[in-house]
Design an enzyme around this catalytic site. Structure first.
Site, mmCIF file in Angstrom:
data_model
loop_
_atom_site.group_PDB
_atom_site.id
_atom_site.type_symbol
_atom_site.label_atom_id
_atom_site.label_comp_id
_atom_site.label_asym_id
_atom_site.label_seq_id
_atom_site.Cartn_x
_atom_site.Cartn_y
_atom_site.Cartn_z
ATOM 1 N N GLN A 100 0.855 -1.200 0.000
ATOM 2 C CA GLN A 100 0.000 0.000 0.000
ATOM 3 C C GLN A 100 0.884 1.241 0.000
ATOM 4 O O GLN A 100 0.392 2.354 -0.112
ATOM 5 C CB GLN A 100 -0.859 0.027 1.272
ATOM 6 N N VAL A 102 3.537 4.160 -0.942
ATOM 7 C CA VAL A 102 3.815 4.936 -2.148
ATOM 8 C C VAL A 102 5.254 5.461 -2.110
ATOM 9 O O VAL A 102 5.634 6.317 -2.901
ATOM 10 C CB VAL A 102 2.815 6.116 -2.291
ATOM 11 N N HIS A 131 -1.458 1.584 -4.193
ATOM 12 C CA HIS A 131 -1.862 2.991 -4.037
ATOM 13 C C HIS A 131 -1.007 3.955 -4.854
ATOM 14 O O HIS A 131 -1.013 5.154 -4.592
ATOM 15 C CB HIS A 131 -1.858 3.371 -2.548
ATOM 16 N N CYS A 139 -1.570 13.951 -15.083
ATOM 17 C CA CYS A 139 -2.460 15.059 -15.415
ATOM 18 C C CYS A 139 -3.834 14.838 -14.778
ATOM 19 O O CYS A 139 -4.290 13.714 -14.640
ATOM 20 C CB CYS A 139 -2.598 15.168 -16.937
ATOM 21 N N CYS A 142 -5.870 14.707 -18.832
ATOM 22 C CA CYS A 142 -5.577 13.744 -19.895
ATOM 23 C C CYS A 142 -4.738 12.582 -19.350
ATOM 24 O O CYS A 142 -4.577 12.443 -18.144
ATOM 25 C CB CYS A 142 -4.887 14.438 -21.075
ATOM 26 N N GLY A 203 3.184 -4.581 8.884
ATOM 27 C CA GLY A 203 3.111 -3.145 9.135
ATOM 28 C C GLY A 203 1.948 -2.417 8.516
ATOM 29 O O GLY A 203 2.111 -1.306 8.024
ATOM 30 N N PRO A 230 3.578 -4.527 15.774
ATOM 31 C CA PRO A 230 3.634 -4.383 17.237
ATOM 32 C C PRO A 230 2.246 -4.328 17.869
ATOM 33 O O PRO A 230 2.101 -4.579 19.058
ATOM 34 C CB PRO A 230 4.371 -3.050 17.452
ATOM 35 N N ASP A 231 1.218 -3.987 17.076
ATOM 36 C CA ASP A 231 -0.131 -3.829 17.619
ATOM 37 C C ASP A 231 -1.131 -4.766 16.956
ATOM 38 O O ASP A 231 -0.903 -5.265 15.855
ATOM 39 C CB ASP A 231 -0.626 -2.386 17.414
HETATM 40 P P1 OAD Z 1 -1.104 2.947 9.025
HETATM 41 O O1 OAD Z 1 -0.372 4.161 9.464
HETATM 42 O O2 OAD Z 1 -2.590 2.982 9.073
HETATM 43 O O3 OAD Z 1 -0.645 1.701 9.899
HETATM 44 C C1 OAD Z 1 0.700 1.431 10.141
HETATM 45 C C2 OAD Z 1 0.784 0.116 10.904
HETATM 46 O O4 OAD Z 1 2.153 -0.199 11.082
HETATM 47 C C3 OAD Z 1 0.156 0.151 12.299
HETATM 48 O O5 OAD Z 1 -0.678 -0.990 12.467
HETATM 49 C C4 OAD Z 1 1.354 0.088 13.245
HETATM 50 O O6 OAD Z 1 1.072 -0.646 14.429
HETATM 51 C C5 OAD Z 1 2.357 -0.651 12.399
HETATM 52 N N1 OAD Z 1 3.770 -0.349 12.693
HETATM 53 C C6 OAD Z 1 4.316 0.799 13.166
HETATM 54 N N2 OAD Z 1 5.645 0.699 13.256
HETATM 55 C C7 OAD Z 1 5.959 -0.539 12.809
HETATM 56 C C8 OAD Z 1 7.186 -1.258 12.635
HETATM 57 N N3 OAD Z 1 8.371 -0.701 12.925
HETATM 58 N N4 OAD Z 1 7.132 -2.514 12.157
HETATM 59 C C9 OAD Z 1 5.940 -3.090 11.846
HETATM 60 N N5 OAD Z 1 4.763 -2.466 11.976
HETATM 61 C C10 OAD Z 1 4.768 -1.211 12.460
HETATM 62 O O7 OAD Z 1 -0.567 2.592 7.569
HETATM 63 P P2 OAD Z 1 -1.220 1.661 6.441
HETATM 64 O O8 OAD Z 1 -1.872 0.470 7.043
HETATM 65 O O9 OAD Z 1 -0.195 1.442 5.421
HETATM 66 O O10 OAD Z 1 -3.749 5.166 1.841
HETATM 67 O O11 OAD Z 1 -2.339 2.630 5.891
HETATM 68 C C11 OAD Z 1 -3.131 2.197 4.824
HETATM 69 C C12 OAD Z 1 -3.450 3.325 3.906
HETATM 70 O O12 OAD Z 1 -4.053 4.395 4.627
HETATM 71 C C13 OAD Z 1 -2.249 3.975 3.240
HETATM 72 O O13 OAD Z 1 -1.810 3.296 2.093
HETATM 73 C C14 OAD Z 1 -2.773 5.317 2.891
HETATM 74 C C15 OAD Z 1 -3.399 5.633 4.238
HETATM 75 O O14 OAD Z 1 -4.207 6.677 4.326
HETATM 76 C C16 OAD Z 1 -3.998 6.164 0.988
HETATM 77 O O15 OAD Z 1 -3.421 7.228 1.048
HETATM 78 C C17 OAD Z 1 -5.044 5.863 -0.024
#
Ligand code: OAD
Length: 275
Positions: A100, A102, A131, A139, A142, A203, A230-231
Site C-alpha cells: 500500500q 507509495v 496505491h 495530469c 488527460c 506493518g 507491534p499492535d
Molecule cells: P497505518 O499508518 O494505518 O498503519 C501502520 C501500521 O504499522 C500500524 O498498524 C502500526 O502498528 C504498524 N507499525 C508501526 N511501526 C511498525 C514497525 N516498525 N514494524 C511493523 N509495523 C509497524 O498505515 P497503512 O496500514 O499502510 O492510503 O495505511 C493504509 C493506507 O491508509 C495507506 O496506504 C494510505 C493511508 O491513508 C492512501 O493514502 C489511499
C-alpha cells in the site's frame, strides 16, 4: 521465540507467498506512518488530504503535503525488512510483494539486491503498488504521466506542476480515498493472494480496503496469514501466527531461510487460523 519459528516453518513450506505491506514496514526507515503518533501533518489527517475533494478545494495545500512527503522519503533508505523481502522474492519465483506504500522503498531494495546478486533484473521483487507512487505525477485531465523526483514548488497555485501535454494542473500519481485502484494491479494482487499458501502481512493497520482484503483472500482460500505488527489489527484474528515485533527485526528473522523445495506444500485445510 515460538512465533518466529512457526512463521519460518510456514514460509519455508509455502510454495506461493504473498506479502502485504503497509506504512509500518517503512517506519524504521524514517517514513512516518499514517495512523501512529506521528501520523498528522500539521493538524491534518491523511484521510482529510488524500481525497479528490481536498485536491479540488485546495490543490496547493495537497501538493504541499505531497512535496513534504517526497522530500522526507527521498532522504530515506530501505531497511532490513525491505531488503529481506526483496531477497526472498528474487530467490523465489512465486513470492509476490503487494504494497500500500507509495514510498518506492520496496522497489529500491529490489534494485539494490538484484545488483548485489550481479543482476540488472529486479522484476521478480518489484512490488505491486496498490496505491500508486509518490514519484509519479499525472495530469488531472488527460492521460499524461511521468516518473518525477523533482522538488515541487507549492508556494502558490501558479507554481504547481502542470501537464506536459495539455498544460492542465497535474496531480500526484497516487490513489486517493474514494478513487478506484488500478484494475490490473488489484486483479493481480487478488489472484496471487487467492492461490498463496501464506500471506505475510507486515506493518499495516489493515483498515483500508480493498488492500486489507488481499490477506482475507488468502485466508478464504485456505491459506495462512502471518502478521508482523507491534499492535493488534482487524487481521489479527485471522492470523495463524502473530509476531508482535517491528518489521526490521522480525522480517529478516522469518524470511532468512530458503524453502525446503517446491514439492513441499502446506496442507492448507488441515491447520486452521489461530492454531
Ligand atoms: P497505518 O499508518 O494505518 O498503519 C501502520 C501500521 O504499522 C500500524 O498498524 C502500526 O502498528 C504498524 N507499525 C508501526 N511501526 C511498525 C514497525 N516498525 N514494524 C511493523 N509495523 C509497524 O498505515 P497503512 O496500514 O499502510 O492510503 O495505511 C493504509 C493506507 O491508509 C495507506 O496506504 C494510505 C493511508 O491513508 C492512501 O493514502 C489511499
Amino acid at each position: 521465540m515460538k512465533a518466529i519459528a512457526q512463521a519460518r516453518a510456514l514460509l519455508s513450506a509455502a510454495r506461493r507467498v504473498v506479502v502485504l505491506s503497509g506504512a509500518g514496514v517503512s517506519a524504521e526507515s524514517g517514513v512516518p506512518t499514517f495512523r501512529g503518533p506521528d501520523g498528522l501533518w500539521r493538524s491534518h489527517r491523511a484521510e482529510d488530504l488524500a481525497t479528490p475533494q481536498a485536491f479540488a478545494r485546495d490543490p496547493r495545500l495537497v501538493w504541499e503535503w505531497y512535496a513534504w512527503r517526497r522530500d522526507v522519503v527521498a532522504r530515506c533508505e530501505p531497511n532490513a525488512a525491505h531488503f529481506a523481502l526483496a531477497r526472498h522474492a528474487l530467490a523465489h519465483e512465486h513470492t509476490v510483494i503487494v504494497t500500500q506504500n507509495v514510498d518506492g522503498l520496496h522497489a529500491e531494495a529490489a534494485r539494490r539486491e538484484a545488483h548485489a546478486a550481479g543482476s540488472a533484473d529486479a522484476s521478480r521483487a518489484m512490488p505491486l503498488e496498490l496505491h500508486g507512487s509518490l514519484f509519479v505525477t499525472r495530469c488531472t485531465t488527460c492521460a499524461w504521466r511521468r516518473d518525477d523526483r523533482d522538488a515541487v514548488d507549492a508556494t502558490s497555485h501558479e507554481t504547481l506542476p502542470r501537464c506536459g501535454w495539455c498544460g492542465a494542473l497535474a496531480r500526484p500519481g497516487v490513489v486517493w480515498f474514494g478513487e478506484v485502484l488500478d484494475e490490473t494491479v488489484l486483479g493481480r494482487a487478488f489472484a496471487e493472494a487467492a492461490v498463496a499458501d501464506v500471506c505475510l502481512v507486515v506493518g499495516t493497520s489493515a483498515v483500508v480496503h480493498p488492500a486489507a482484503s488481499v490477506a482475507l483472500a488468502t485466508c478464504r482460500a485456505g491459506g495462512r496469514v502471518i502478521e508482523v505488527n507491534p499492535d493488534d489489527t482487524p487481521l489479527t484474528r485471522h492470523a495463524a501466527v502473530t509476531i508482535r515485533e517491528r518489521a526490521a527485526t522480525a522480517v529478516p528473522a522469518i524470511v532468512s531461510i530458503g524453502r525446503s523445495g517446491s514439492e513441499v506444500t502446506i496442507d492448507r485445510m488441515r491447520v486452521g487460523p489461530g492454531s
